[in-house]
Design an enzyme around this catalytic site. Structure first.
Site, PDB file in Angstrom:
ATOM      1  CB  SER A  80      -0.959  -0.042   1.203  1.00 22.07           C
ATOM      2  OG  SER A  80      -1.894   0.997   1.164  1.00 22.07           O
ATOM      3  CG  ASP A  88      -2.745   4.049  -1.525  1.00 26.32           C
ATOM      4  OD1 ASP A  88      -3.501   3.924  -2.498  1.00 26.32           O
ATOM      5  OD2 ASP A  88      -2.765   3.270  -0.545  1.00 26.32           O
ATOM      6  CG  ASP A  97      -2.967  -0.581  -2.441  1.00 23.58           C
ATOM      7  OD1 ASP A  97      -2.982   0.583  -2.020  1.00 23.58           O
ATOM      8  OD2 ASP A  97      -3.558  -1.521  -1.875  1.00 23.58           O
ATOM      9  CG  ASP A 118      -6.243   0.688  -0.947  1.00 23.59           C
ATOM     10  OD1 ASP A 118      -5.435   1.628  -0.825  1.00 23.59           O
ATOM     11  OD2 ASP A 118      -6.267  -0.284  -0.164  1.00 23.59           O
TER      12      ASP A 118
END
Length: 446
Positions: free
Chosen positions: A102, A241, A243, A245
């Site tokens: 992440s 960010d 990833d 999400d």
């Protein structure tokens, strides 16, 4: 028994240390594959990743693990976490995997698992997989070993799904959008989706090299986007960010807009349109008191959960809410996705901007946050929150904020720190409360 490997968002850690090694990744593949070998159909797993250098190593290890127990593997390459959730369902896969840490630096990596419904695994499934990690698992016979293949149209499939979340009468023509993809998983798909909808794009954070993911860019470091918005004359900025999400928005003046303001906008607009379910919004204990007061003023509830988007999602699913998220920028819109999706949430913000005809600075700052302060106190070991002097400091701080603020103290789920947050109408009281508790924790941990 508590979980040893899975934390608040999958398995995460420093690459080539602890649980985040190729050997462990292969075992996780074998264990997860064995857990989801249900029925007599040909079993399939979808694997995506972000742009970290270690993604190649972990991807190959997990392919070995899944194929060794008889699962076929579909490789997506660098794709956002919500794309993995989506394609797990669309490809009728038995399990989905996202290899990502992440918003963490490139030295870390992680493994997130999704069930066949596209939702993150339950505690029951995670515990079952952990139990299998220490066992000798049955491997497939030679003729039943799984195959692996890459699909070339994964990006196009996700972009199409993202664009469908925007009302058909909305186009982004005339909007100049600056987007920071954090040199992460969305570096191709997010700019493409906005451009295909008619926007003029100014893209930064779209040149990953394996080591620059989240490095002074993205939603956790919005300074680059703030500078880009102002210097380019953009109407709005979107920061994702690693990833993709979560997101943070920047208005045309370069001011940041956090997840609380985004939830206020989407929740109130969907309520006006008759689209909001559950009668409110789900957020964590970290969301600002100003958001709660804003929603209450519109007859809407703010339901709070423990920190972590999985807790938000669990509450949304069990109680029938379709809007939820975190102050940090996780936005879960269940009408469009089964997990947090920064790109989909950004499109909801852009739709509101187009419909309103307002500038971003006029639309996006819906309430004044009350003073809020968060500090982290690192400790080497033990349980400082159980020490008497810390308990006394917390009790005194709670008394000082009674009726005019809140206090949230919790150990981090990913690192050895105690997070101390206070908020209230008086900034001095907030600062004093946090300082006293942090001092007590530091002394207890010394």
């Amino acid at each position: 028994m508590g979980k040893q490997f899975f934390g608040t968002d999958g398995i995460r850690g420093r690459t080539n240390q602890g649980a985040m090694t190729a050997a462990t990744a292969m075992k996780v593949g074998q264990a997860a594959g064995s857990r989801f070998l249900r029925g007599d159909h040909r079993h399939r797993v979808v694997i995506g990743k972000d742009t970290r250098l270690s993604g190649y190593m972990l991807e190959n290890a997990m392919v070995a693990g899944f194929t060794s127990v008889g699962m076929d593997v579909v490789l997506l390459g660098p794709m956002p976490t919500p794309a993995v959730a989506l394609l797990t369902r669309e490809l009728r896969a038995d399990v989905g995997v996202m290899i990502s840490a992440s918003h963490n630096p490139y030295q870390d990596n992680g493994i997130k698992l999704f069930g066949p419904d596209g939702y993150k695994l339950s505690d029951e499934d995670e515990l079952a997989i952990e139990a299998l990690l220490g066992k000798d698992l049955a491997l497939a016979d030679a003729e039943d070993i799984g195959r692996a293949r890459r699909i070339d149209d994964a990006r196009g499939r996700y972009i199409h799904a993202v664009k469908r979340s925007l009302p058909e009468d909305i186009r982004l023509d005339g909007l100049k959008i600056a987007i920071d993809c954090a040199n992460g998983a969305a570096y191709q798909v997010a700019p493409s989706a906005f451009w295909e909808l008619g926007a003029e794009i100014v893209a930064v954070g779209v040149n990953p090299n394996g080591k620059n993911i989240n490095a002074r860019c993205g939603s956790t470091h919005p300074e680059l986007l703030q500078e880009t918005v102002v210097s380019s004359g953009a109407d709005i900025g979107i920061a994702l960010d690693g990833d993709a999400d979560r997101l943070i928005v920047v208005d045309e003046k370069g001011q940041t807009v956090d997840g609380d303001q985004i939830m206020a906008l989407i929740g109130s607009q969907w309520a006006e349109q008759g689209r909001l379910t559950g009668g409110g919004v789900v957020a964590t204990v970290m969301s600002n008191l100003g958001l709660e007061r804003f929603l209450q003023g519109r007859g809407l509830d703010l339901v709070r959960t423990k920190v972590g988007d999985r807790h938000v999602l669990e509450k949304m699913r069990s109680a029938g809410y379709n809007v939820g998220g975190e102050q940090s920028g996780h936005m879960i819109l269940l009408d469009h996705a089964t997990t947090g999706d920064g790109t989909v949430a950004a499109l909801q913000v852009l739709a509101a901007l187009v419909k309103s005809g307002k500038r971003a600075s006029e639309l996006l700052h819906l309430f004044d946050p009350v003073p809020q302060l968060l500090r982290n106190v690192r400790f080497a070991g033990g349980k400082p929150l159980e020490v008497d002097r810390v308990k006394a400091a917390i009790a005194d701080a709670e008394a000082s904020l009674a009726g005019k603020g809140r206090l949230v103290i919790r150990p981090s789920g990913t690192e050895p720190v105690i997070r101390v947050m206070a908020e209230g109408d008086n900034a001095g009281d907030v600062e004093a409360a946090v300082a006293s508790i942090c001092l007590a924790v530091e002394e207890a941990a010394a």
